[in-house]
Write an enzyme that holds these catalytic residues in place. Structure first.
Site, PDB file in Angstrom:
ATOM      1  N   CYS A 137      38.075 -10.798  -8.319  1.00 44.30           N
ATOM      2  CA  CYS A 137      39.107 -10.810  -7.279  1.00 44.30           C
ATOM      3  C   CYS A 137      38.698 -10.057  -6.015  1.00 44.30           C
ATOM      4  O   CYS A 137      39.207 -10.347  -4.924  1.00 44.30           O
ATOM      5  CB  CYS A 137      40.409 -10.229  -7.827  1.00 44.30           C
ATOM      6  SG  CYS A 137      40.214  -8.644  -8.668  1.00 44.30           S
ATOM      7  N   HIS A 252      44.726  -6.657  -2.910  1.00 47.88           N
ATOM      8  CA  HIS A 252      43.604  -5.729  -2.804  1.00 47.88           C
ATOM      9  C   HIS A 252      43.195  -5.572  -1.340  1.00 47.88           C
ATOM     10  O   HIS A 252      43.339  -6.495  -0.533  1.00 47.88           O
ATOM     11  CB  HIS A 252      42.382  -6.253  -3.570  1.00 47.88           C
ATOM     12  CG  HIS A 252      42.540  -6.258  -5.054  1.00 47.88           C
ATOM     13  ND1 HIS A 252      43.615  -5.690  -5.713  1.00 47.88           N
ATOM     14  CD2 HIS A 252      41.717  -6.765  -6.031  1.00 47.88           C
ATOM     15  CE1 HIS A 252      43.452  -5.851  -7.020  1.00 47.88           C
ATOM     16  NE2 HIS A 252      42.315  -6.488  -7.230  1.00 47.88           N
TER      17      HIS A 252
END
Length: 352
Positions: A137, A252
Site C-alpha cells: 500500500c 497513508h
C-alpha cells in the site's frame, strides 16, 4: 456493479470479502460498473453465512474451506499472506486468474507485480504463474510519482518516510485505535489495547511496521525497496525507507526525498506530476496548499504537496504524498488490474 448474463463476462470471487480491503473491493467493483455474471463472497468459516447486499442482491458469504474455485474466472485474494500461500495454488489449479493483495507472490519471478499506470505492458500476456501480484500500500503511490521523474531527470537516490494509518491492519486495527483513544481520554494512565499495534497506537507514533529483519530494517521497509525496483524495472535503484505507524484512521502519507541525475526545475516538476493519471498536485499555484489524510480530496487519486527543490542543489527535491491505502494502495489497484486483464482477453471468452 453490473450483473449480466453475457457468457463472456467473468465469474468473480472475493476471498476475504468481509475484511477492510475486501469490503472496499466490493464498493469499487460496484462503483466502476465491472460486469460479471457470477459473484462469490468468500471468507473464513467464522464469517460464513453472513449476508451482504451487493448490486441490489443479497449474497451469502461462503466458507473458504468449502469453496470450489472451478466456479470462477477471477479470484481476488485479500485475506492475508498465509491464506494466499495456502489457497492460491488451488485457485490457479482450477483455472482462475488470481489477483493477490498480499506479499506471498510479489517477488516470484514468474508473477508480475503490477501498478497499471506504471507497468501495464506486463499485462499484455497472461502471467506464467496464474497470479498477478498487487503491491504494498505504500509502494503504489511512491512508484506512481517516481516513474515520470526517472524518465525525465534520472534518479540517483530515494529516501522515504511513511506515516501509515491504522486501517493498514484492517477493521481490527481501526477498532483498536478508536478504542485506545477512548480509553486514554478517560484515563491517561490506563493500559491501552495493543493486540494489533505494539506499543499501543492511540496518541502515539510507532516507527516499526511489520517484522524486524536481520538487516535492522522492518519487512515493510524491505518490501518498499524490493517492490519499487521490480515495478520500475530498476534492479539497482538506491531507495531506503523508514515506515511509521501513526494514529490516523485511514490514508497513508509519505515524505519523499529524491536525488536526480540532472537539475530539476520546480515548475516543470509540478507540471509533469500534474499530467500523471489520477495524480493531484495541491501546491501547483498556492505553495501553502497541501493534502492531509483527513481531507486529501478524490479518494482514488495520489495527492501531492510540499513540492520543494533544494536551494542548495537543484538535483534534489522533496514531495509529500497522501493516498487512501484501502483504495489506491490496495483495492483500486487490484480492480484496475482486472480491468486491464479483461480488456486484453485473458479469460478467452469467460466460459471455459
Amino acid at each position: 456493479m453490473t450483473l449480466v448474463t453475457d457468457p463472456t463476462a467473468p465469474r468473480i470471487a472475493i476471498i476475504g470479502a468481509t475484511g477492510a480491503v475486501g469490503s472496499t473491493l466490493i464498493e469499487l467493483i460496484e462503483e466502476r460498473d465491472l460486469r460479471y455474471r457470477e459473484l462469490y463472497l468468500v471468507a473464513s468459516s467464522r464469517s460464513a453465512g453472513r449476508r451482504i447486499p451487493v448490486g441490489g442482491q443479497t449474497h451469502e458469504v461462503r466458507s473458504l474451506e468449502d469453496f470450489d474455485f472451478g466456479l470462477v474466472d477471477i479470484a481476488f485474494f485479500s485475506a492475508g499472506t498465509s491464506v494466499s500461500r495456502a489457497w492460491v495454488p488451488a485457485a490457479v489449479a482450477k483455472g482462475a486468474l488470481v489477483i493477490d493483495n498480499t506479499r506471498a507472490y510479489r517477488m516470484d519471478p514468474d508473477t508480475p507485480l503490477v501498478v497499471p499506470q506504471i507497468n501495464y505492458a506486463v499485462l499484455d500476456r497472461p502471467p506464467g504463474s496464474g497470479v498477478i501480484a498487487n503491491p504494498n500500500c505504500s509502494t503504489i503511490p511512491l512508484v506512481r510519482v517516481l516513474q515520470p521523474v526517472e524518465r525525465r531527470w534520472g534518479i540517483r537516490q530515494v529516501v522515504v518516510s511513511t506515516y501509515q494509518a491504522a486501517s493498514g491492519q484492517g477493521h481490527q486495527g481501526i477498532e483498536e485505535l478508536l478504542e485506545g483513544t477512548e480509553v486514554a481520554l478517560r484515563d491517561p494512565d490506563a493500559d491501552l489495547p495493543s493486540e494489533r499495534f505494539s506499543p499501543p497506537l492511540a496518541f502515539n507514533v510507532v516507527p516499526f511496521v511489520d517484522e524486524l529483519q536481520d538487516s535492522g530494517f522492518t519487512l515493510e521497509e524491505q518490501k518498499m525497496v524490493q517492490e519499487s525496483r521490480k515495478i520500475l524495472g530498476l534492479p539497482d535503484l538506491d531507495v531506503t525507507a523508514t515506515c511509521v505507524r501513526v494514529p490516523v484512521v485511514n490514508s497513508h502519507s509519505e515524505a519523499v526525498w529524491v536525488q536526480t541525475q540532472e537539475p530539476v526545475d520546480r515548475a516543470e516538476l509540478v507540471g509533469l506530476l500534474s499530467r500523471q493519471t489520477e495524480v493531484t498536485v495541491h501546491d501547483a499555484e498556492n505553495r501553502a496548499a497541501f493534502p492531509t489524510p483527513l481531507k486529501a480530496g478524490h479518494p482514488d487519486h495520489v495527492h501531492v504537496g510540499r513540492v520543494r527543490v533544494s536551494p542548495h542543489d537543484p538535483r534534489g527535491f522533496w514531495l509529500w504524498l497522501v493516498s487512501d491505502n484501502l483504495r489506491v494502495g490496495a483495492a483500486l489497484n487490484a480492480v484496475q488490474i482486472a480491468e486491464y486483464a479483461l480488456a486484453r482477453g485473458f479469460l478467452s471468452g469467460g466460459v471455459r
